[in-house]
Design a protein around this motif. Structure first.
Motif, PDB file in Angstrom:
ATOM      1  N   ARG A 181       0.831  -1.208   0.000  1.00 45.93           N
ATOM      2  CA  ARG A 181       0.000   0.000   0.000  1.00 45.93           C
ATOM      3  C   ARG A 181       0.869   1.263   0.000  1.00 45.93           C
ATOM      4  N   CYS A 212      -6.912  -2.787 -10.395  1.00 50.31           N
ATOM      5  CA  CYS A 212      -6.654  -4.142 -10.874  1.00 50.31           C
ATOM      6  C   CYS A 212      -6.197  -4.111 -12.326  1.00 50.31           C
ATOM      7  N   VAL A 241     -16.959 -11.451  -3.872  1.00 49.30           N
ATOM      8  CA  VAL A 241     -17.204 -10.753  -2.603  1.00 49.30           C
ATOM      9  C   VAL A 241     -18.694 -10.698  -2.267  1.00 49.30           C
ATOM     10  N   LYS A 252     -11.994  -3.839   1.155  1.00 49.25           N
ATOM     11  CA  LYS A 252     -11.027  -4.574   1.979  1.00 49.25           C
ATOM     12  C   LYS A 252     -11.105  -6.062   1.657  1.00 49.25           C
ATOM     13  N   ALA A 253     -12.312  -6.595   1.561  1.00 46.78           N
ATOM     14  CA  ALA A 253     -12.478  -8.005   1.188  1.00 46.78           C
ATOM     15  C   ALA A 253     -11.978  -8.249  -0.230  1.00 46.78           C
ATOM     16  N   ARG A 269      -9.597  -6.714  -1.792  1.00 44.91           N
ATOM     17  CA  ARG A 269      -8.135  -6.703  -1.834  1.00 44.91           C
ATOM     18  C   ARG A 269      -7.574  -8.089  -1.509  1.00 44.91           C
ATOM     19  N   ARG A 270      -8.209  -8.778  -0.597  1.00 45.68           N
ATOM     20  CA  ARG A 270      -7.790 -10.145  -0.273  1.00 45.68           C
ATOM     21  C   ARG A 270      -8.026 -11.079  -1.458  1.00 45.68           C
ATOM     22  N   VAL A 271      -9.181 -10.919  -2.124  1.00 46.71           N
ATOM     23  CA  VAL A 271      -9.474 -11.763  -3.285  1.00 46.71           C
ATOM     24  C   VAL A 271      -8.511 -11.444  -4.423  1.00 46.71           C
ATOM     25  N   ARG A 272      -8.201 -10.170  -4.632  1.00 44.71           N
ATOM     26  CA  ARG A 272      -7.231  -9.816  -5.680  1.00 44.71           C
ATOM     27  C   ARG A 272      -5.901 -10.516  -5.457  1.00 44.71           C
ATOM     28  N   LYS A 273      -5.485 -10.614  -4.213  1.00 39.91           N
ATOM     29  CA  LYS A 273      -4.232 -11.300  -3.898  1.00 39.91           C
ATOM     30  C   LYS A 273      -4.308 -12.765  -4.318  1.00 39.91           C
ATOM     31  N   VAL A 274      -5.417 -13.415  -3.997  1.00 43.12           N
ATOM     32  CA  VAL A 274      -5.597 -14.828  -4.362  1.00 43.12           C
ATOM     33  C   VAL A 274      -5.626 -15.007  -5.874  1.00 43.12           C
ATOM     34  N   GLY A 300      -1.978  -8.793  -7.284  1.00 38.40           N
ATOM     35  CA  GLY A 300      -1.152  -7.834  -6.566  1.00 38.40           C
ATOM     36  C   GLY A 300      -0.043  -7.308  -7.454  1.00 38.40           C
TER      37      GLY A 300
END
Length: 341
Positions: free
Chosen positions: A32, A56, A69, A218-219, A221-226, A230
């Motif tokens: 970030r 993204c 999400v 926020k949720a 961002r976690r899915v984007r990582k998976v 990123g």
């Protein structure tokens, strides 16, 4: 002179955009710490009246993250039967989110509140739980058709009354905003999440924003990582998106005028059977002759267009189509003398 109207994804960065990219301040976005990405996300969220945004690589990713999400496995998503999220994202909603789609036929892809209400499943263990409605604005397969605010408000009311979330695939949302005259925030108030593409008519080379409230982003961002989305020093690309939002929205009206000119000419040509109504920058028409034959003739004249199913051809105006190209294009189209069946 080649005139390429296959898509508005073909645009190249303008000199001003390139300068913004080269002077961008960057950092590690996974931490970030990329100030330009942070600025783009804050600017995009504020523009649509939302709390947060997530940058993204693509609109497919932002759409798929939103579905992930906003749903649970075994849920059902309502959308147009030719919606991008259903037709052109590789079965992503089934693979990524384990949900099914209830698709609706609608005139030019514009769903009505009544149609959506009729497709909501009852609370019965035999049926998937309907949890999400996805709208597309503009509608690609509808020839760049776009929603009035009143239509969206009615759909939002149905969603509220039935506990459904509402997502916007806004691949060309600024075309709709310019054509209809509403503001981003006026449209944004009705959606839980919005996918906003920066790399079509706005001319950025890469990227889309997913916009929503702070908890959902926020949720997301976690899915984007998976999903492997990123990025590190993404500010060089984010600077292009920020420049696009700040400098290249109003000029979309020029693309709409060019598309209308193309559509008007096509209406008058004897080898054209029908033309979809032109609202924005997409022209879809049905020729009297086979699509392959027409495209071969186009190619011989230095015109590139896209087949759009077995009987249709799509042409899309964009910022790299100059006035000189338009004059050439219209002249070349008038030269075509295909035999009419």
């Amino acid at each position: 002179m080649e005139i390429d109207l296959r898509s508005d994804t073909l645009t190249k960065p303008t000199p001003g955009m390139l300068a913004a990219m080269m002077s961008a301040e960057v950092g590690d976005d996974v931490y970030r710490e990329d100030p330009t990405v942070n600025q783009l996300e804050a600017y995009g969220a504020d523009l649509f009246g939302k709390e947060a945004a997530l940058y993204c690589p693509s609109g497919t990713m932002t759409n798929q993250i939103a579905i992930r999400v906003l749903t649970q496995p075994q849920d059902q998503v309502i959308c147009y039967r030719h919606a991008h999220v259903y037709l052109y994202e590789g079965g992503g909603m089934a693979y990524n989110s384990m949900v099914t789609a209830r698709t609706i036929e609608a005139p030019r892809g514009l769903l009505s509140a009544e149609q959506i209400l009729a497709q909501i499943n009852p609370d019965d263990i035999h049926f998937p739980r309907t949890s999400l409605v996805c709208l597309e604005n503009t509608v690609n397969k509808g020839g760049g058709s776009c929603y009035d605010l009143e239509q969206v408000a009615e759909i939002r009311e149905v969603c509220n009354e039935n506990g459904l979330s509402l997502h916007l695939d806004g691949a060309r949302v600024f075309n709709a905003i310019v054509a209809k005259g509403y503001s981003p925030a006026e449209l944004g108030q009705y959606f839980d999440t919005m996918s906003v593409c920066l790399s079509k008519g706005l001319g950025a080379p890469v990227g889309s924003l997913l916009i929503g409230n702070a908890a959902r982003i926020k949720a997301a961002r976690r899915v984007r990582k998976v999903f492997g989305g990123g990025m590190r020093q993404a500010g060089f690309l984010a600077a292009a998106g920020l420049y696009a939002l700040q400098h290249q929205v109003k000029r979309l009206a020029e693309d709409h005028i060019k598309a209308e000119r193309i559509g008007s000419l096509l209406h008058s040509l004897p080898w054209v059977k029908s033309v979809y109504p032109v609202e924005t920058n997409i022209v879809i028409f049905e020729p009297e002759r086979p699509v392959e034959q027409v495209l071969q003739q186009f190619e011989a004249l230095g015109i590139k267009a896209a087949p759009f199913g077995p009987t249709l051809i799509r042409m899309v105006t964009h910022l790299d189509i100059t006035q000189e190209m338009m004059s050439e294009l219209l002249g070349r189209l008038e030269q075509i003398a295909l035999p009419v069946s």
